[in-house]
Design a protein around this motif. Structure first.
Motif, PDB file in Angstrom:
ATOM      1  N   VAL A 203      -5.272   9.405   1.679  1.00  0.00           N
ATOM      2  CA  VAL A 203      -3.859   9.202   1.368  1.00  0.00           C
ATOM      3  C   VAL A 203      -2.987  10.003   2.333  1.00  0.00           C
ATOM      4  CG1 VAL A 203      -2.068   9.448  -0.401  1.00  0.00           C
ATOM      5  CG2 VAL A 203      -4.402   8.789  -1.055  1.00  0.00           C
ATOM      6  N   ARG A 204      -3.424  11.186   2.646  1.00  0.00           N
ATOM      7  CA  ARG A 204      -2.660  12.044   3.544  1.00  0.00           C
ATOM      8  C   ARG A 204      -2.484  11.387   4.920  1.00  0.00           C
ATOM      9  NH1 ARG A 204      -0.908  17.226   4.285  1.00  0.00           N
ATOM     10  NH2 ARG A 204      -1.192  18.118   6.367  1.00  0.00           N
ATOM     11  N   LYS A 205      -3.481  10.661   5.366  1.00  0.00           N
ATOM     12  CA  LYS A 205      -3.372   9.986   6.661  1.00  0.00           C
ATOM     13  C   LYS A 205      -2.271   8.935   6.659  1.00  0.00           C
ATOM     14  CE  LYS A 205      -8.184  10.606   8.085  1.00  0.00           C
ATOM     15  NZ  LYS A 205      -9.483   9.923   8.369  1.00  0.00           N
ATOM     16  N   ASP A 206      -1.977   8.365   5.482  1.00  0.00           N
ATOM     17  CA  ASP A 206      -0.941   7.331   5.372  1.00  0.00           C
ATOM     18  C   ASP A 206       0.430   7.910   5.028  1.00  0.00           C
ATOM     19  OD1 ASP A 206      -2.653   5.271   5.969  1.00  0.00           O
ATOM     20  OD2 ASP A 206      -3.142   4.836   3.872  1.00  0.00           O
ATOM     21  N   ALA A 223       2.453   4.593   4.273  1.00  0.00           N
ATOM     22  CA  ALA A 223       2.508   3.464   5.214  1.00  0.00           C
ATOM     23  C   ALA A 223       2.712   2.160   4.443  1.00  0.00           C
ATOM     24  CB  ALA A 223       1.218   3.405   6.019  1.00  0.00           C
ATOM     25  N   ASP A 224       3.247   1.143   5.117  1.00  0.00           N
ATOM     26  CA  ASP A 224       3.492  -0.189   4.541  1.00  0.00           C
ATOM     27  C   ASP A 224       4.548  -0.168   3.446  1.00  0.00           C
ATOM     28  OD1 ASP A 224       1.501  -1.180   6.231  1.00  0.00           O
ATOM     29  OD2 ASP A 224      -0.074  -0.764   4.752  1.00  0.00           O
ATOM     30  N   GLY A 225       5.426   0.855   3.444  1.00  0.00           N
ATOM     31  CA  GLY A 225       6.528   0.868   2.504  1.00  0.00           C
ATOM     32  C   GLY A 225       6.174   1.293   1.089  1.00  0.00           C
ATOM     33  N   ARG A 226       4.997   1.777   0.842  1.00  0.00           N
ATOM     34  CA  ARG A 226       4.617   2.216  -0.505  1.00  0.00           C
ATOM     35  C   ARG A 226       5.249   3.575  -0.815  1.00  0.00           C
ATOM     36  NH1 ARG A 226      -1.695   2.096   0.121  1.00  0.00           N
ATOM     37  NH2 ARG A 226      -1.006   2.861   2.167  1.00  0.00           N
ATOM     38  N   THR A 227       5.664   3.756  -2.070  1.00  0.00           N
ATOM     39  CA  THR A 227       6.269   5.015  -2.499  1.00  0.00           C
ATOM     40  C   THR A 227       5.527   5.566  -3.708  1.00  0.00           C
ATOM     41  OG1 THR A 227       7.873   3.890  -3.926  1.00  0.00           O
ATOM     42  CG2 THR A 227       8.551   4.359  -1.650  1.00  0.00           C
ATOM     43  N   VAL A 228       5.509   6.887  -3.795  1.00  0.00           N
ATOM     44  CA  VAL A 228       4.858   7.568  -4.912  1.00  0.00           C
ATOM     45  C   VAL A 228       5.829   8.595  -5.470  1.00  0.00           C
ATOM     46  CG1 VAL A 228       2.909   8.986  -5.655  1.00  0.00           C
ATOM     47  CG2 VAL A 228       2.599   7.290  -3.819  1.00  0.00           C
ATOM     48  N   GLY A 251      -4.238  -2.121  -5.379  1.00  0.00           N
ATOM     49  CA  GLY A 251      -4.014  -1.932  -3.951  1.00  0.00           C
ATOM     50  C   GLY A 251      -2.804  -2.667  -3.415  1.00  0.00           C
ATOM     51  N   ASP A 252      -2.350  -3.700  -4.140  1.00  0.00           N
ATOM     52  CA  ASP A 252      -1.196  -4.472  -3.678  1.00  0.00           C
ATOM     53  C   ASP A 252       0.130  -3.899  -4.183  1.00  0.00           C
ATOM     54  OD1 ASP A 252      -2.902  -6.213  -2.398  1.00  0.00           O
ATOM     55  OD2 ASP A 252      -3.027  -7.586  -4.117  1.00  0.00           O
ATOM     56  N   ALA A 253       0.070  -2.890  -5.036  1.00  0.00           N
ATOM     57  CA  ALA A 253       1.311  -2.318  -5.582  1.00  0.00           C
ATOM     58  C   ALA A 253       2.040  -1.520  -4.507  1.00  0.00           C
ATOM     59  CB  ALA A 253       0.988  -1.425  -6.777  1.00  0.00           C
ATOM     60  N   HIS A 254       3.359  -1.426  -4.692  1.00  0.00           N
ATOM     61  CA  HIS A 254       4.171  -0.702  -3.714  1.00  0.00           C
ATOM     62  C   HIS A 254       4.891   0.508  -4.307  1.00  0.00           C
ATOM     63  CE1 HIS A 254       3.526  -4.306  -1.294  1.00  0.00           C
ATOM     64  NE2 HIS A 254       3.940  -3.589  -0.257  1.00  0.00           N
ATOM     65  N   HIS A 255       4.792   0.680  -5.614  1.00  0.00           N
ATOM     66  CA  HIS A 255       5.490   1.805  -6.245  1.00  0.00           C
ATOM     67  C   HIS A 255       4.585   2.418  -7.319  1.00  0.00           C
ATOM     68  CE1 HIS A 255       8.970   4.191  -7.396  1.00  0.00           C
ATOM     69  NE2 HIS A 255       8.649   3.945  -8.662  1.00  0.00           N
ATOM     70  N   PHE A 256       4.378   3.715  -7.193  1.00  0.00           N
ATOM     71  CA  PHE A 256       3.521   4.434  -8.144  1.00  0.00           C
ATOM     72  C   PHE A 256       4.314   5.631  -8.683  1.00  0.00           C
ATOM     73  CE2 PHE A 256       1.044   2.533  -4.797  1.00  0.00           C
ATOM     74  CZ  PHE A 256      -0.003   1.890  -5.452  1.00  0.00           C
ATOM     75  N   ASP A 257       4.306   5.768 -10.000  1.00  0.00           N
ATOM     76  CA  ASP A 257       5.022   6.880 -10.629  1.00  0.00           C
ATOM     77  C   ASP A 257       3.993   7.793 -11.309  1.00  0.00           C
ATOM     78  OD1 ASP A 257       6.566   8.651 -12.112  1.00  0.00           O
ATOM     79  OD2 ASP A 257       8.066   7.137 -12.620  1.00  0.00           O
ATOM     80  N   LEU A 258       3.837   8.993 -10.766  1.00  0.00           N
ATOM     81  CA  LEU A 258       2.863   9.950 -11.293  1.00  0.00           C
ATOM     82  C   LEU A 258       3.536  11.180 -11.884  1.00  0.00           C
ATOM     83  CD1 LEU A 258       0.343   9.948  -8.302  1.00  0.00           C
ATOM     84  CD2 LEU A 258       0.277   8.535 -10.354  1.00  0.00           C
ATOM     85  N   SER A 259       4.833  11.081 -12.145  1.00  0.00           N
ATOM     86  CA  SER A 259       5.538  12.250 -12.669  1.00  0.00           C
ATOM     87  C   SER A 259       4.925  12.724 -13.986  1.00  0.00           C
ATOM     88  CB  SER A 259       7.027  11.940 -12.855  1.00  0.00           C
ATOM     89  OG  SER A 259       7.193  10.759 -13.621  1.00  0.00           O
ATOM     90  N   PRO A 261       1.247  12.341 -15.157  1.00  0.00           N
ATOM     91  CA  PRO A 261      -0.042  11.796 -14.713  1.00  0.00           C
ATOM     92  C   PRO A 261      -0.884  11.187 -15.828  1.00  0.00           C
ATOM     93  CG  PRO A 261      -0.055  14.202 -14.654  1.00  0.00           C
ATOM     94  CD  PRO A 261       1.362  13.789 -14.895  1.00  0.00           C
ATOM     95  N   SER A 262      -0.634  11.612 -17.063  1.00  0.00           N
ATOM     96  CA  SER A 262      -1.396  11.008 -18.174  1.00  0.00           C
ATOM     97  C   SER A 262      -0.870   9.634 -18.538  1.00  0.00           C
ATOM     98  CB  SER A 262      -1.330  11.925 -19.403  1.00  0.00           C
ATOM     99  OG  SER A 262       0.028  12.130 -19.785  1.00  0.00           O
ATOM    100  N   ALA A 263       0.303   9.256 -18.029  1.00  0.00           N
ATOM    101  CA  ALA A 263       0.862   7.931 -18.298  1.00  0.00           C
ATOM    102  C   ALA A 263       1.502   7.403 -17.007  1.00  0.00           C
ATOM    103  CB  ALA A 263       1.885   7.997 -19.418  1.00  0.00           C
ATOM    104  N   PRO A 264       0.705   7.101 -16.005  1.00  0.00           N
ATOM    105  CA  PRO A 264       1.257   6.643 -14.724  1.00  0.00           C
ATOM    106  C   PRO A 264       1.810   5.233 -14.833  1.00  0.00           C
ATOM    107  CG  PRO A 264      -1.121   6.480 -14.698  1.00  0.00           C
ATOM    108  CD  PRO A 264      -0.765   7.154 -16.001  1.00  0.00           C
ATOM    109  N   ALA A 265       2.670   4.899 -13.888  1.00  0.00           N
ATOM    110  CA  ALA A 265       3.253   3.548 -13.867  1.00  0.00           C
ATOM    111  C   ALA A 265       3.084   2.955 -12.483  1.00  0.00           C
ATOM    112  CB  ALA A 265       4.721   3.608 -14.233  1.00  0.00           C
ATOM    113  N   VAL A 266       2.853   1.635 -12.443  1.00  0.00           N
ATOM    114  CA  VAL A 266       2.657   0.918 -11.194  1.00  0.00           C
ATOM    115  C   VAL A 266       3.555  -0.307 -11.182  1.00  0.00           C
ATOM    116  CG1 VAL A 266       1.001  -0.305  -9.719  1.00  0.00           C
ATOM    117  CG2 VAL A 266       0.271   1.694 -11.024  1.00  0.00           C
ATOM    118  N   SER A 267       4.198  -0.602 -10.061  1.00  0.00           N
ATOM    119  CA  SER A 267       5.051  -1.784  -9.997  1.00  0.00           C
ATOM    120  C   SER A 267       5.067  -2.302  -8.559  1.00  0.00           C
ATOM    121  CB  SER A 267       6.472  -1.456 -10.458  1.00  0.00           C
ATOM    122  OG  SER A 267       7.050  -0.468  -9.622  1.00  0.00           O
ATOM    123  N   GLY A 268       5.653  -3.501  -8.424  1.00  0.00           N
ATOM    124  CA  GLY A 268       5.772  -4.090  -7.105  1.00  0.00           C
ATOM    125  C   GLY A 268       4.498  -4.686  -6.577  1.00  0.00           C
ATOM    126  N   SER A 269       3.600  -5.165  -7.454  1.00  0.00           N
ATOM    127  CA  SER A 269       2.353  -5.755  -6.996  1.00  0.00           C
ATOM    128  C   SER A 269       2.617  -7.110  -6.374  1.00  0.00           C
ATOM    129  CB  SER A 269       1.372  -5.921  -8.127  1.00  0.00           C
ATOM    130  OG  SER A 269       1.449  -4.938  -9.090  1.00  0.00           O
TER     131      SER A 269
END
Length: 269
Positions: A203-206, A223-228, A251-259, A261-269
């Motif tokens: 992940v650090r490489k990206d 990279a590729d416009g993904r945000t965390v 892997g196709d998602a573009h937005h990850f919310d880990l604020s 961590p026990s209830a993460p959210a994923v969007s923009g797939s």
């Protein structure tokens, strides 16, 4: 007659009273004679010690035997050895013993912020050795048309014309944040560095950018416009594990919310 012989024999016995004055003087002279060699030896040792001490001081400070003739630097990678030697400003031809290693190390760090540690060593009879280590950039910040490098301690230590390859950009937008008053800008920079170091290597490489809006609001751009949305730097190891799993599962998602961590959210797939 018998009584007379007895008296004569008694008269030949050594008197039991105190010794005469002449005997005392002879005894005193004998004692002085016995002590004299020891005193002479002690005096000789003191004279020799003083002579050696004076000679040693002259050899170290007054002679040409132990004077600074050269300065060598090792350990520099981005900087050159000549730059380190120039920053040391060693007093050439001065007595080597007169060098203050701590003062010289402070002078080098003050003149070359890229230097993290300095070890100054006297190498007899004529050399000063400088062993240095440099700070390594973890992030860079835009500063006009240039970049300021930030190390793992959050220290901004050098300005360069182009960003080092593979080093993410740090963007601070904390001017109106209460976190700035509570934690200070240095602590917020360290929080950003802490997050980047907790990321898995893949992940650090990206990682392209770290945005800091407050202590509790750090966002990563990959990279590729993904945000965390990382949130605060706390529970970083747990967030890193969750992010690794999410990247594999979505892997196709573009937005990850880990604020949280026990209830993460994923969007923009």
């Amino acid at each position: 007659m018998a009584g007379l012989r007895t008296a004569q024999r008694g008269a030949k016995k050594r008197p039991s009273g105190p010794p005469s004055a002449s005997s005392a003087r002879r005894f005193a002279r004998l004692r002085i004679l016995l002590r004299t060699p020891r005193r002479r030896r002690l005096a000789l040792v003191l004279v020799l010690a003083a002579a050696l001490g004076g000679f040693g001081a002259w050899a170290l400070y007054g002679s040409d035997w132990f004077r600074i003739r050269q300065v060598k630097a090792v350990g520099a990678k981005v900087l050159t050895s000549d730059e380190v030697v120039a920053a040391a400003a060693a007093p050439m031809n001065a007595p080597l013993i007169s060098v203050d290693p701590d003062a010289m190390a402070r002078r080098i760090r003050a003149r070359l912020p890229r230097i993290k540690t300095v070890e100054v060593v006297r190498s007899w009879p004529h050399t000063i050795g400088l062993k240095v280590s440099e700070r390594t950039p973890e992030l860079v910040m835009r500063s006009g048309g240039k970049y300021r490098e930030v190390d793992r301690e959050g220290v901004r230590f050098a300005t360069v014309r182009t960003a080092p390859r593979g080093i993410p950009l740090l963007e601070m937008t904390v001017s109106d944040s209460p976190s700035l008053r509570r934690f200070g800008i240095d602590r917020l920079r360290r929080a950003a560095v802490e997050v980047t170091r907790q990321l898995p290597e893949a992940v650090r490489k990206d990682l392209k950018k770290v945005r800091v809006a407050s202590y509790d609001s750090l966002t990563l751009e990959l990279a590729d416009g993904r945000t965390v949305v990382w949130g605060s730097p706390e529970r970083g190891a747990e967030k890193a594990r969750v992010l690794t799993a999410l990247l594999k599962a979505a892997g196709d998602a573009h937005h990850f919310d880990l604020s949280v961590p026990s209830a993460p959210a994923v969007s923009g797939s």
